[in-house]
Write an enzyme that holds these catalytic residues in place. Sequence first.
Site, mmCIF file in Angstrom:
data_model
loop_
_atom_site.group_PDB
_atom_site.id
_atom_site.type_symbol
_atom_site.label_atom_id
_atom_site.label_comp_id
_atom_site.label_asym_id
_atom_site.label_seq_id
_atom_site.Cartn_x
_atom_site.Cartn_y
_atom_site.Cartn_z
ATOM 1 N N ASP A 225 6.652 -23.406 1.696
ATOM 2 C CA ASP A 225 7.614 -24.179 2.488
ATOM 3 C C ASP A 225 8.757 -23.225 2.829
ATOM 4 O O ASP A 225 9.398 -22.678 1.926
ATOM 5 C CB ASP A 225 8.164 -25.354 1.683
ATOM 6 C CG ASP A 225 7.112 -26.443 1.446
ATOM 7 O OD1 ASP A 225 5.990 -26.307 1.956
ATOM 8 O OD2 ASP A 225 7.435 -27.418 0.753
ATOM 9 N N ASP A 380 2.778 -37.037 5.313
ATOM 10 C CA ASP A 380 3.822 -37.093 4.275
ATOM 11 C C ASP A 380 4.060 -38.541 3.856
ATOM 12 O O ASP A 380 5.071 -39.148 4.231
ATOM 13 C CB ASP A 380 5.140 -36.509 4.824
ATOM 14 C CG ASP A 380 5.013 -35.057 5.229
ATOM 15 O OD1 ASP A 380 4.468 -34.270 4.449
ATOM 16 O OD2 ASP A 380 5.458 -34.717 6.341
HETATM 17 O O1 1PR Z 1 7.061 -32.740 11.011
HETATM 18 O O2 1PR Z 1 5.548 -31.336 12.370
HETATM 19 O O3 1PR Z 1 7.913 -30.657 11.980
HETATM 20 O O4 1PR Z 1 6.247 -30.571 10.158
HETATM 21 C C1 1PR Z 1 7.093 -30.383 9.060
HETATM 22 C C2 1PR Z 1 6.254 -29.975 7.909
HETATM 23 O O5 1PR Z 1 7.105 -29.624 6.836
HETATM 24 C C3 1PR Z 1 5.323 -31.064 7.403
HETATM 25 O O6 1PR Z 1 4.072 -30.506 7.142
HETATM 26 C C4 1PR Z 1 5.958 -31.540 6.104
HETATM 27 O O7 1PR Z 1 4.980 -31.836 5.134
HETATM 28 C C5 1PR Z 1 6.740 -30.325 5.671
HETATM 29 N N1 1PR Z 1 7.986 -30.660 4.976
HETATM 30 C C6 1PR Z 1 9.093 -31.161 5.541
HETATM 31 N N2 1PR Z 1 10.060 -31.290 4.614
HETATM 32 C C7 1PR Z 1 9.548 -30.878 3.448
HETATM 33 C C8 1PR Z 1 10.255 -30.811 2.171
HETATM 34 O O8 1PR Z 1 9.677 -30.488 1.124
HETATM 35 N N3 1PR Z 1 11.529 -31.143 2.174
HETATM 36 N N4 1PR Z 1 7.414 -29.964 2.765
HETATM 37 C C9 1PR Z 1 8.244 -30.466 3.675
HETATM 38 C C10 1PR Z 1 6.359 -30.602 2.339
HETATM 39 C C11 1PR Z 1 4.456 -30.222 1.240
HETATM 40 C C12 1PR Z 1 3.643 -29.158 0.659
HETATM 41 C C13 1PR Z 1 4.053 -28.888 -0.760
HETATM 42 C C14 1PR Z 1 2.894 -29.371 -1.530
HETATM 43 C C15 1PR Z 1 2.670 -28.863 -2.886
HETATM 44 N N5 1PR Z 1 5.781 -29.819 1.415
HETATM 45 O O9 1PR Z 1 3.628 -28.037 1.384
HETATM 46 O O10 1PR Z 1 4.471 -27.628 -0.888
HETATM 47 O O11 1PR Z 1 3.033 -30.764 -1.566
HETATM 48 O O12 1PR Z 1 3.767 -28.935 -3.680
HETATM 49 P P1 1PR Z 1 3.596 -28.838 -5.256
HETATM 50 O O13 1PR Z 1 2.310 -28.153 -5.542
HETATM 51 O O14 1PR Z 1 4.754 -28.015 -5.733
HETATM 52 O O15 1PR Z 1 3.645 -30.238 -5.766
HETATM 53 P P2 1PR Z 1 6.730 -31.367 11.432
#
Ligand code: 1PR
Length: 528
Positions: A225, A380
Amino acid sequence: MITLLDYGAGNVRSVVNAIEKLGGKIKPVTKPSDILDAEKLLFPGVGNYENMIRILTEKNYIAPLREYLKADQPFFGICLGMQALFEGSEEDVSGNESLSMFKGRVNRFKTDLAVPHIGWNGVNLKKDSPVFKDVLPDTKFYFVHSYHIVPEDESVVLTTTNYDYEFVSSVQQGNIIGTQFHPEKSGNAGIKLLENFIYQKDLRAKKAVDIKAKGLSKRIIACLDVRTNDQGDLVVTKGDQYDVRDEGNVRNLGKPVELAKRYYEEGADEITFLNITGFRDFPLKDMPMIKVLEQTSKNVFVPLTIGGGIRDYTDSNGKTYTALDVASRYFRSGADKISIGSDAVDIAEQYLKTGKKTGKSSIEEISRVYGNQAVVISVDPKRVYVNSPDDAKKHHVIKTQFPGPNNEAYCWYQCTVQGGRKTRDLDAVALAKACQELGAGEILLNCIDKDGTNSGFDLELINAVRNAVCIPVIASSGAGCEDHFFQVFEKTSAQAALAAGIFHRKEVPIQNVKNYLLERNIEVRSTI
Ligand code: 1PR
């Protein structure tokens, strides 16, 4: 000197990087006569077959290609670049004439397994070809396709691969070679294959062999991320249930390019970058992400996915950029797949409301040009607990083993946008199904309740979505130890599992996950 036939649809940067890393020089084809002048011709094809043949025809490349092939000059076709050698494809509804070097056609997979066939699979070797010199028999290669060749003449078969049934995964006749898999995305084994093509003087296969391989692996994906922190540095961060701030500051877990390289070397099967604040800014202005891809693809030869901010955009001067423009830029910079989050929710809502495909959504446009396999939908969702399915009649409600705070026995998974900041009246199952119908090739299934908790994947969510779609599902959010990966593959039919926090914090090395799975008879790609 390798002549590269790049017809402009897809990621050829990885092929170029691989050849250059091997000390080869690239000469791009810019006019038909360049094809006939080639010493060795490399033709990487990605995307849609009909689109490819149309472009080859428009550029007047068909006749010189046929002449080059007839003369048995060294040729390496990758994916569509191999399929083009046959007489036509089911993917080409206009029935254009192809290179017709080999008799046979290209058909869609007829299977109940997930299509596209995505991932690392083995090859059964049928010929003792110099191209496979020093490539270990049990090596796996990266496949990503919905169609496969069906040659009429068995003598051209170099390898076959098992995916429900045995299909032909590469061909060779004389100096003409084609692979369905992507050597440029297949780590060291694929690089070795390309090295053999470049440096072996005589490419012709000497004798028939029959070496069997193992089947499709479950994929282990490392996710980064990425966002800019308050100091203005682009960092890899990680949230607790999407909250990436610790005492007010954005967590900084490292630099994207360095971390990606580390995960490649440690055996990650794929790497995903999510520009988590991409929804705020226009990603083409966000040049650092493009640089991250360009630099990563120089050293990382496994598939790269990029997500965040992929949607249509109008800038302050009124100039409009389509999601396809944004995606194209990412593909040219080294991405193999793009991932769409927020925009997919808007598109699905619209589609479910009207029941009509407009053909103009980012999902439809990008999959039409680059193929379904290049379009991942990042979901999400958050759990919404209810006492009975009647309390959420519009949604896909499941009976949960983990009751809610007020002992509610049921829940549904509510879609969110903008990184979980806003909720929508749409459930994750409906979103996944709608996106599949619109042309998405894979689902990246996060779960906000589980994300960053180290408490294991949400198996109930994964089963609900996996049972509703036939495209591959990547389980994400919650991995805390090796056994969580085993549980997800044992108790669901997810094709891949993605993790972030445990890899960034070096709590569990990727190889430990793979060893743990191998010991329990889960097929994975071993990199040692
Ligand atoms: O909406 O098309 O602009 O895409 C934004 C992207 O950014 C989406 O894929 C959304 O999932 C991601 N995103 C947005 N905000 C966050 C955040 O964390 N604040 N990350 C975010 C989501 C999901 C995974 C994560 C895994 C594993 N992160 O990438 O890293 O769930 O985590 P873990 O193994 O530590 O539990 P758009």
